[in-house]
Design a protein around this motif. Structure first.
Motif, mmCIF file in Angstrom:
data_model
loop_
_atom_site.group_PDB
_atom_site.id
_atom_site.type_symbol
_atom_site.label_atom_id
_atom_site.label_comp_id
_atom_site.label_asym_id
_atom_site.label_seq_id
_atom_site.Cartn_x
_atom_site.Cartn_y
_atom_site.Cartn_z
ATOM 1 N N UNK A 239 0.697 -1.349 0.209
ATOM 2 C CA UNK A 239 0.177 0.007 -0.184
ATOM 3 C C UNK A 239 0.871 1.378 0.024
ATOM 4 N N UNK A 240 2.176 1.222 0.496
ATOM 5 C CA UNK A 240 2.911 2.533 0.527
ATOM 6 C C UNK A 240 3.949 2.563 -0.491
ATOM 7 N N UNK A 241 4.179 1.385 -1.126
ATOM 8 C CA UNK A 241 5.256 1.479 -2.397
ATOM 9 C C UNK A 241 4.744 2.371 -3.503
ATOM 10 N N UNK A 242 3.337 2.494 -3.773
ATOM 11 C CA UNK A 242 2.806 3.393 -4.789
ATOM 12 C C UNK A 242 3.360 4.699 -4.749
ATOM 13 N N UNK A 243 3.493 5.390 -3.392
ATOM 14 C CA UNK A 243 4.100 6.529 -3.281
ATOM 15 C C UNK A 243 5.546 6.678 -3.794
ATOM 16 N N UNK A 244 6.350 5.632 -3.700
ATOM 17 C CA UNK A 244 7.504 5.603 -4.154
ATOM 18 C C UNK A 244 7.595 5.562 -5.749
ATOM 19 N N UNK A 245 6.789 4.585 -6.128
ATOM 20 C CA UNK A 245 6.618 4.382 -7.724
ATOM 21 C C UNK A 245 6.034 5.639 -8.379
ATOM 22 N N UNK A 246 5.466 6.460 -7.824
ATOM 23 C CA UNK A 246 4.826 7.708 -8.220
ATOM 24 C C UNK A 246 5.798 8.770 -8.273
ATOM 25 N N UNK B 138 11.349 -13.221 -1.391
ATOM 26 C CA UNK B 138 11.795 -12.277 -2.209
ATOM 27 C C UNK B 138 10.916 -12.244 -3.429
ATOM 28 N N UNK B 139 10.236 -13.225 -3.832
ATOM 29 C CA UNK B 139 9.389 -13.143 -4.977
ATOM 30 C C UNK B 139 8.104 -12.355 -4.617
ATOM 31 N N UNK B 140 7.797 -12.589 -3.394
ATOM 32 C CA UNK B 140 6.326 -11.995 -3.017
ATOM 33 C C UNK B 140 6.477 -10.282 -2.908
ATOM 34 N N UNK B 141 7.794 -9.803 -2.269
ATOM 35 C CA UNK B 141 8.007 -8.539 -2.360
ATOM 36 C C UNK B 141 8.553 -7.759 -3.645
ATOM 37 N N UNK B 142 9.062 -8.557 -4.312
ATOM 38 C CA UNK B 142 9.224 -8.189 -5.702
ATOM 39 C C UNK B 142 8.010 -7.813 -6.349
ATOM 40 N N UNK B 143 6.858 -8.845 -6.040
ATOM 41 C CA UNK B 143 5.543 -8.367 -6.768
ATOM 42 C C UNK B 143 5.071 -7.207 -6.301
ATOM 43 N N UNK C 99 7.003 -4.586 -5.285
ATOM 44 C CA UNK C 99 7.690 -3.608 -5.803
ATOM 45 C C UNK C 99 6.988 -3.229 -7.359
ATOM 46 N N UNK C 100 6.932 -4.164 -7.873
ATOM 47 C CA UNK C 100 6.176 -4.096 -9.221
ATOM 48 C C UNK C 100 5.012 -3.309 -9.226
ATOM 49 N N UNK C 101 4.102 -3.712 -8.328
ATOM 50 C CA UNK C 101 2.711 -3.281 -7.973
ATOM 51 C C UNK C 101 2.832 -1.764 -7.721
ATOM 52 N N UNK C 102 3.676 -1.723 -6.833
ATOM 53 C CA UNK C 102 4.125 -0.145 -6.458
ATOM 54 C C UNK C 102 4.596 0.764 -7.620
ATOM 55 N N UNK C 103 5.074 0.273 -8.754
ATOM 56 C CA UNK C 103 5.404 1.058 -9.869
ATOM 57 C C UNK C 103 4.268 1.143 -10.776
ATOM 58 N N UNK D 151 7.815 4.656 -19.321
ATOM 59 C CA UNK D 151 8.805 4.010 -18.770
ATOM 60 C C UNK D 151 8.451 3.177 -17.606
ATOM 61 N N UNK D 152 8.018 3.732 -16.558
ATOM 62 C CA UNK D 152 7.812 3.369 -15.182
ATOM 63 C C UNK D 152 6.876 2.062 -15.456
ATOM 64 N N UNK D 153 5.812 2.125 -16.086
ATOM 65 C CA UNK D 153 4.822 0.823 -16.284
ATOM 66 C C UNK D 153 5.626 0.066 -16.856
ATOM 67 N N UNK D 154 6.329 0.008 -17.954
ATOM 68 C CA UNK D 154 7.157 -0.967 -18.566
ATOM 69 C C UNK D 154 8.036 -1.638 -17.657
ATOM 70 N N UNK D 155 8.778 -0.860 -16.989
ATOM 71 C CA UNK D 155 10.134 -1.502 -15.876
ATOM 72 C C UNK D 155 9.129 -2.220 -15.132
ATOM 73 N N UNK D 156 8.289 -1.345 -14.325
ATOM 74 C CA UNK D 156 7.449 -2.323 -13.263
ATOM 75 C C UNK D 156 6.735 -3.635 -13.649
ATOM 76 N N UNK D 157 6.236 -3.629 -14.812
ATOM 77 C CA UNK D 157 5.382 -4.706 -15.354
ATOM 78 C C UNK D 157 6.612 -5.904 -15.264
ATOM 79 N N UNK D 158 7.670 -5.534 -16.019
ATOM 80 C CA UNK D 158 8.678 -6.502 -16.017
ATOM 81 C C UNK D 158 8.998 -7.060 -14.712
ATOM 82 N N UNK D 159 9.171 -6.052 -13.645
ATOM 83 C CA UNK D 159 9.478 -6.796 -12.488
ATOM 84 C C UNK D 159 8.190 -7.843 -11.822
#
Length: 525
Positions: A87-94, A156-161, A163-167, A105-113
């Motif tokens: 819930x907090x990572x979208x602030x960083x992604x934005x 690690x995989x869970x939190x990588x998801x 991070x991707x959702x945050x961007x 570019x953020x959408x593309x990179x975040x989607x890859x992650x």
């Protein structure tokens, strides 16, 4: 000498969308780019992302207590930590999108992650050590503990998801709304309608995913891992890389960026901001009062999945002979009311209101938000009255000290408060999304939507704090608190009346602020 036919050699100027460029940085034409064609595709991408996210969130605690063998308390802590981080990572992604990379570019990179995280999550779930045949002792009654490496890979995989959702989350909705030109009368109406159908689509998919099972989710992930290019999220990346979608120019979050770093990366001190940078800062700060007066709504929003469900467990849930519906299934009435009411709002209410007010969206964004807040007050009043009736029925039948007894009162008494919750969401939730997108400069729209998301993150924390404070204040010394385990001796009705009062105060403050609020120039209002 003949006059050259310029119109045959150059595109019509009125067909060019100001401030929008394609993937090559060239101006885009209205007739061949953007609009509902691109926006519908983006909505589909977000549905795919929400499908994955809700599938993980809805089944995570079962997976942690099952194959991973964690205790219920530990699993609950891990779920809360992950959802809070997400819930907090979208602030960083934005911030990254608006300051450095841009939404595209953020959408593309975040989607890859995101896809990488899903792939690794699939790998961690299908490793042999989590297979029941891995256990040599067939008489075991507890799950096998997986190797430490596998647990590390899973988290690690869970939190990588996350991070991707945050961007992805704060950028993709803004990117979808960017497909409409707010300065064009026709597209201005379509932009307001976009937010309605965006929320309609997400509610439709979330309602289905609440019934999902982890095994089905893993199957989807395995299929994605075998052929990642077939996933909607991957297709979106491929199409965006081809440049089929127009997007806004890659402006920077200049006032905050300048405050942090100089061009060479060093700190700057005492540098005077330009007028445009000051205006950007003011545009964000002027949203703070509206943000603050929406927090109580977020607190009320958190109740439907907790205390409403506890009430339903104690009531008569029988249908026909020998079949009891799950109390939690009543939450479907929220999504169902949203899915049914949004078309009514968009196709009937808005056109009728438009003929009266002459506004593109029928009513202003703040009027829409305020209407939902009023319905929220009404829903809590009804919830308090229904709970009072439930307690009176328990007393009448002598069931106060029999907490597991079924009170002879149909669970359908709870339906009106669920339905009002859903209708209130159509007004307030969608209104907040459009407001925080529309009332910030183009360069800050990802940050604006992340502020909207933070309302409900902070509201959840405030709800937990309020419940904890009330529990301490009303319990102890042998007294039953408002949230006693024996719900027949608790007083959820008092809590609902308190929330109704706080919501009424919030609504009054919101109306006062809304009257003095001045919309940005060119706003769709």
């Amino acid at each position: 000498m003949a006059t050259p036919n310029l119109s045959a050699e150059t595109p019509l100027l009125e067909d060019t969308v100001d401030g929008a460029v394609d993937y090559e940085g060239l101006p885009v034409n209205r007739s061949s780019s953007g609009g509902w064609r691109s926006a519908s595709f983006i909505i589909g991408v977000e549905v795919a992302e929400r499908f994955a996210y809700y599938g993980i969130g809805s089944n995570l605690i079962s997976y942690l207590t099952g194959p991973l063998g964690q205790s219920t308390a530990t699993a609950a802590e891990n779920v809360n930590a992950w959802s809070g981080t997400a819930s907090l990572l979208p602030l960083v992604g934005a911030f990254v999108a608006d300051s450095y990379l841009g939404r595209y570019r953020t959408i593309v990179i975040a989607s890859l992650l995101y896809i990488l995280g899903l792939g690794l999550l699939t790998l961690s779930a299908v490793l042999p050590s989590l297979n029941p045949s891995y256990c040599q002792d067939t008489n075991r009654t507890t799950p096998c503990s997986p190797p430490q490496f596998q647990v590390i890979l899973f988290f690690f995989s869970l939190y990588l998801v996350a991070v991707g959702q945050g961007g992805h989350k704060p950028c993709v909705q803004a990117f979808g709304a960017d497909q409409f030109d707010g300065h064009d009368p026709v597209e201005c109406k379509a932009k307001s309608s976009f937010f309605n159908w965006w929320y309609f689509s997400l509610c439709a998919v979330s309602r289905g995913m609440k019934k999902a099972h982890l095994q089905e989710l893993v199957t989807v992930f395995v299929a994605a891992a075998k052929n990642w290019r077939t996933t909607p999220l991957a297709i979106a990346i491929e199409e965006e890389a081809r440049g089929t979608l127009p997007h806004q120019g890659s402006h920077q979050f200049s006032f905050l960026n300048k405050a942090l770093l100089a061009p060479d990366g060093s700190k700057e001190h005492g540098k005077v901001c330009s007028i445009s940078e000051v205006e950007e800062a003011k545009a964000v700060l002027r949203l703070v009062p509206i943000w603050a007066t929406s927090l109580v709504y977020a607190i009320v929003f958190a109740q439907s999945s907790t205390f409403f469900t506890k009430q339903g467990v104690t009531m008569d849930r029988s249908i026909g002979s020998g079949f009891d519906i799950p109390a939690a299934s009543l939450q479907s009435f929220i999504s169902l009311s949203i899915v049914l009411f949004i078309p009514i709002y968009d196709r009937i209410f808005v056109p009728l209101a438009r003929t009266i007010t002459r506004k593109p969206a029928g009513i202003t964004m703040l009027q829409r938000i305020g209407t939902g807040m009023f319905l929220s007050v009404l829903s809590m009043v009804i919830a308090a009255l229904v709970e009072w009736k439930r307690l009176e029925t328990a007393l009448e039948y002598g069931l106060v000290d029999i907490p597991k007894a079924t009170i002879p009162m149909g669970v359908w008494w709870l339906v009106p408060q669920y339905v009002l919750f859903g209708v209130a969401d159509v007004f307030t939730m969608v209104g907040l999304q459009e407001f925080f997108y529309d009332q910030v400069p183009n360069e800050l729209r990802s940050m604006g939507l992340s502020l909207y998301l933070s309302i409900f993150g902070v509201g959840s924390f405030l709800s937990s704090f309020l419940i904890s404070a009330i529990e301490k204040a009303t319990g102890g010394d042998g007294r039953d608190s408002w949230f006693a385990d024996n719900l027949n001796r608790a007083h959820l009705d008092y809590y609902y009346w308190l929330l109704a009062g706080l919501s009424a105060v919030e609504l009054a403050a919101f109306v006062y602020l809304a009257k003095s609020y001045i919309y940005n120039r060119g706003s769709t209002i």
